[in-house]
Design a protein around this motif. Structure first.
Motif, short mmCIF file in Angstrom:
data_model
loop_
_atom_site.label_atom_id
_atom_site.label_comp_id
_atom_site.label_asym_id
_atom_site.label_seq_id
_atom_site.Cartn_x
_atom_site.Cartn_y
_atom_site.Cartn_z
N GLY A 149 0.80 -1.22 0.00
CA GLY A 149 0.00 0.00 0.00
C GLY A 149 0.83 1.26 0.00
N LEU A 150 2.00 1.21 -0.62
CA LEU A 150 2.92 2.35 -0.66
C LEU A 150 2.78 3.09 -1.99
CD1 LEU A 150 6.03 0.52 0.82
CD2 LEU A 150 4.65 2.26 1.99
N PRO A 151 3.20 4.35 -2.04
CA PRO A 151 3.09 5.12 -3.28
C PRO A 151 3.87 4.47 -4.42
CG PRO A 151 3.61 6.56 -1.43
CD PRO A 151 3.75 5.16 -0.93
N LEU A 152 3.32 4.58 -5.61
CA LEU A 152 3.98 4.04 -6.79
C LEU A 152 4.78 5.09 -7.55
CD1 LEU A 152 1.16 1.77 -8.33
CD2 LEU A 152 2.83 1.21 -6.55
N GLU A 153 4.34 6.34 -7.47
CA GLU A 153 4.92 7.36 -8.34
C GLU A 153 6.37 7.68 -8.00
OE1 GLU A 153 2.66 9.32 -4.97
OE2 GLU A 153 2.26 7.74 -6.44
N ASN A 154 6.82 7.40 -6.78
CA ASN A 154 8.20 7.70 -6.39
C ASN A 154 8.94 6.45 -5.95
OD1 ASN A 154 6.72 7.38 -4.01
ND2 ASN A 154 8.02 8.81 -2.86
N TYR A 155 8.59 5.30 -6.54
CA TYR A 155 9.15 4.03 -6.09
C TYR A 155 10.67 3.92 -6.27
CZ TYR A 155 9.48 2.16 -10.90
OH TYR A 155 9.81 1.92 -12.22
N LEU A 156 11.27 4.79 -7.09
CA LEU A 156 12.71 4.77 -7.31
C LEU A 156 13.47 5.72 -6.39
CD1 LEU A 156 13.05 4.51 -11.20
CD2 LEU A 156 13.07 2.68 -9.49
N ASP A 157 12.78 6.50 -5.63
CA ASP A 157 13.43 7.41 -4.69
C ASP A 157 14.17 6.59 -3.63
OD1 ASP A 157 14.02 9.21 -2.55
OD2 ASP A 157 12.41 10.54 -3.22
N ILE A 158 15.41 6.90 -3.37
CA ILE A 158 16.21 6.12 -2.41
C ILE A 158 15.58 6.13 -1.03
CG2 ILE A 158 17.73 8.04 -1.84
CD1 ILE A 158 18.62 4.26 -2.01
N GLU A 159 14.77 7.14 -0.72
CA GLU A 159 14.12 7.21 0.58
C GLU A 159 12.79 6.45 0.60
OE1 GLU A 159 15.62 8.36 3.15
OE2 GLU A 159 17.32 9.06 1.95
N HIS A 160 12.33 5.96 -0.53
CA HIS A 160 11.10 5.17 -0.56
C HIS A 160 11.30 3.90 0.27
CE1 HIS A 160 7.75 2.75 -2.10
NE2 HIS A 160 7.24 3.85 -2.63
N PRO A 161 10.30 3.47 1.04
CA PRO A 161 10.48 2.28 1.89
C PRO A 161 10.94 1.04 1.13
CG PRO A 161 8.48 3.44 2.51
CD PRO A 161 9.00 4.13 1.28
N ILE A 162 10.53 0.88 -0.12
CA ILE A 162 10.96 -0.27 -0.90
C ILE A 162 12.46 -0.22 -1.14
CG2 ILE A 162 10.78 -1.43 -3.14
CD1 ILE A 162 8.33 -1.71 -1.24
N GLN A 163 12.98 0.94 -1.52
CA GLN A 163 14.42 1.08 -1.77
C GLN A 163 15.22 0.97 -0.48
OE1 GLN A 163 15.50 0.81 -4.69
NE2 GLN A 163 13.56 1.15 -5.78
N GLN A 164 14.65 1.48 0.61
CA GLN A 164 15.34 1.34 1.90
C GLN A 164 15.41 -0.12 2.33
OE1 GLN A 164 16.84 3.82 4.19
NE2 GLN A 164 16.97 4.61 2.09
N ASP A 165 14.37 -0.90 2.06
CA ASP A 165 14.39 -2.32 2.37
C ASP A 165 15.43 -3.05 1.52
OD1 ASP A 165 12.43 -2.00 4.24
OD2 ASP A 165 10.86 -3.04 3.13
N ILE A 166 15.50 -2.69 0.24
CA ILE A 166 16.49 -3.32 -0.63
C ILE A 166 17.90 -3.01 -0.15
CG2 ILE A 166 17.50 -3.21 -2.96
CD1 ILE A 166 14.62 -2.80 -4.01
N LEU A 167 18.14 -1.75 0.19
CA LEU A 167 19.46 -1.34 0.66
C LEU A 167 19.84 -2.08 1.94
CD1 LEU A 167 21.95 0.49 0.54
CD2 LEU A 167 20.60 2.28 1.67
N ALA A 168 18.92 -2.15 2.89
CA ALA A 168 19.21 -2.82 4.15
C ALA A 168 19.45 -4.30 3.95
CB ALA A 168 18.06 -2.59 5.14
N THR A 169 18.65 -4.92 3.11
CA THR A 169 18.79 -6.35 2.85
C THR A 169 20.11 -6.66 2.17
OG1 THR A 169 16.39 -6.63 2.67
CG2 THR A 169 17.76 -8.34 1.66
N PHE A 170 20.46 -5.85 1.18
CA PHE A 170 21.72 -6.05 0.48
C PHE A 170 22.90 -5.88 1.45
CE2 PHE A 170 25.19 -4.20 -2.23
CZ PHE A 170 25.54 -5.39 -2.86
N ALA A 171 22.86 -4.86 2.28
CA ALA A 171 23.93 -4.65 3.26
C ALA A 171 24.07 -5.85 4.19
CB ALA A 171 23.66 -3.37 4.06
N GLU A 172 22.94 -6.39 4.64
CA GLU A 172 22.98 -7.57 5.51
C GLU A 172 23.58 -8.77 4.79
OE1 GLU A 172 18.93 -7.95 6.68
OE2 GLU A 172 18.97 -6.12 7.90
#
Length: 352
Positions: A149-172
């Motif tokens: 249920g997150l916004p779609l229009e800014n899904y590539l913004d590094i601060e978007h929760p999806i990108q933050q989850d990807i970053l955190a997961t990759f770091a782990e």
């Protein structure tokens, strides 16, 4: 340490060009098995990051939520060729998710698939975003956002929760703090990451051998590697090196190319012997392994396929039958001119 000679091309008996780079080979427990050049060299994974970018979505039950097939999961991790099959697969995902290619922010380029390219030209049509080789990845990111249920229009913004989850997961997966991941923007406009080759190889080893990860993530890793190896034609295209190596490897080898001379390969547990751990291989060709002029699109990167085959040979990961099946990619190949005359050789020149 610095990059070292990896590959040379001769004309007659004279070395005409040399490609430099670095290699790291790491097992899933973090042991640096082998290296060449600088295993701490920091480089962007580019499209080699795609399996990690899909990981949070799969870990959060995205596949089950939308009823995605294994073929559809594979294309979320792909640099596909923009063929009709690839486009139809991406469209099927979007229909299940409730989005369309108008939501994609990956940009537009001509397909690499020869038949699709010709059809567009002959019919006077322009490609659309679903032909972009990253449309599967972007559809997966949008699916994750839609599911939560997150916004779609800014899904590539590094601060978007999806990108933050990807970053955190990759770091782990890399066993690095988030603040040690080098940020960047990929060719498709999605965030991308730079890390030492050692850590990228470690992350891929853990993806292929997730025994020490929590069960939800371990299960997601297994789903991703199974999808990629079962449907390698989704990851690149029929006849491409990634597709051919995974097909010949029969579930033991996971392969994902990236731009600018990056390549990552994973060996599943048992690939190097009955008790062997999973292994990750990260390779960076310093000059970017620029495509040579060729009508043979399956072989338009002369360096990386040959280098990966040589690494796998030195590790003892390929049988004689498998080497023969992949011989058109190297490790050593004749160089021919436009009349088919052999003018020299191309070959790896490193020893792990």
């Amino acid at each position: 340490m610095t990059a070292r000679p990896l590959f040379e091309v001769t004309r007659g008996n004279i070395i005409e060009s040399v490609h430099y780079g670095s290699i790291a080979v790491v097992d899933s427990k973090g042991k640096l098995i082998s290296s060449y050049g600088d295993p701490k060299m920091v480089a962007f994974l580019r499209s080699s990051a795609k399996p990690f970018q899909a990981l949070p979505f799969v870990e959060n039950s995205g596949v089950e939520n939308f009823g995605l097939s294994q073929r559809e999961l594979s294309i979320l991790c792909a640099s596909h060729e923009g063929s009709d099959l690839h486009m139809q697969t991406v469209e099927a995902i979007q229909k299940k998710v409730g989005i369309d290619e108008g939501n994609l922010q990956c940009g537009i380029h001509m397909p690499s698939d020869v038949d699709a390219f010709k059809a567009l030209i002959l019919n006077g049509k322009m490609p659309t975003p679903n032909r972009n080789n990253c449309s599967g990845k972007h559809s997966g990111m949008l699916a994750h956002a839609r599911m939560r249920g997150l916004p779609l229009e800014n899904y590539l913004d590094i601060e978007h929760p999806i990108q933050q989850d990807i970053l955190a997961t990759f770091a782990e997966m890399c066993l690095l703090p988030v603040n040690e991941i080098g940020p960047g923007v990929d060719g498709c406009s999605a965030p991308n990451f730079a890390v030492p080759l050692y850590n990228a190889a470690l992350a891929f080893a853990r993806l292929c051998d997730p025994r020490e990860l929590l069960e939800a993530r371990a299960s997601a890793c297994r789903k991703i590697t199974a999808a990629m190896t079962t449907h390698p034609e989704m990851v690149s295209g029929y006849g491409e090196f990634d597709e051919q190596l995974m097909r010949v490897g029969e579930g033991r080898i996971v392969c994902k190319r990236g731009a600018e001379g990056y390549q990552i390969v994973g060996l599943l547990p048992g690939a190097l012997g009955p008790d062997s751990l999973g292994v990750g291989i990260a390779l960076k060709v310093s000059d970017g392994d620029a495509s040579r002029m060729s009508l043979d699109l399956a072989h338009n990167n002369r360096v990386r396929p040959a280098l990966i085959l040589e690494i796998l040979h030195q590790l003892g990961a390929l049988s004689s039958k498998e080497k023969q099946a992949l011989a058109s990619f190297g490790p050593e190949r004749p160089v021919k001119n436009h009349r088919g005359i052999v003018t020299g050789r191309s070959r790896p020149v490193f020893q792990l």
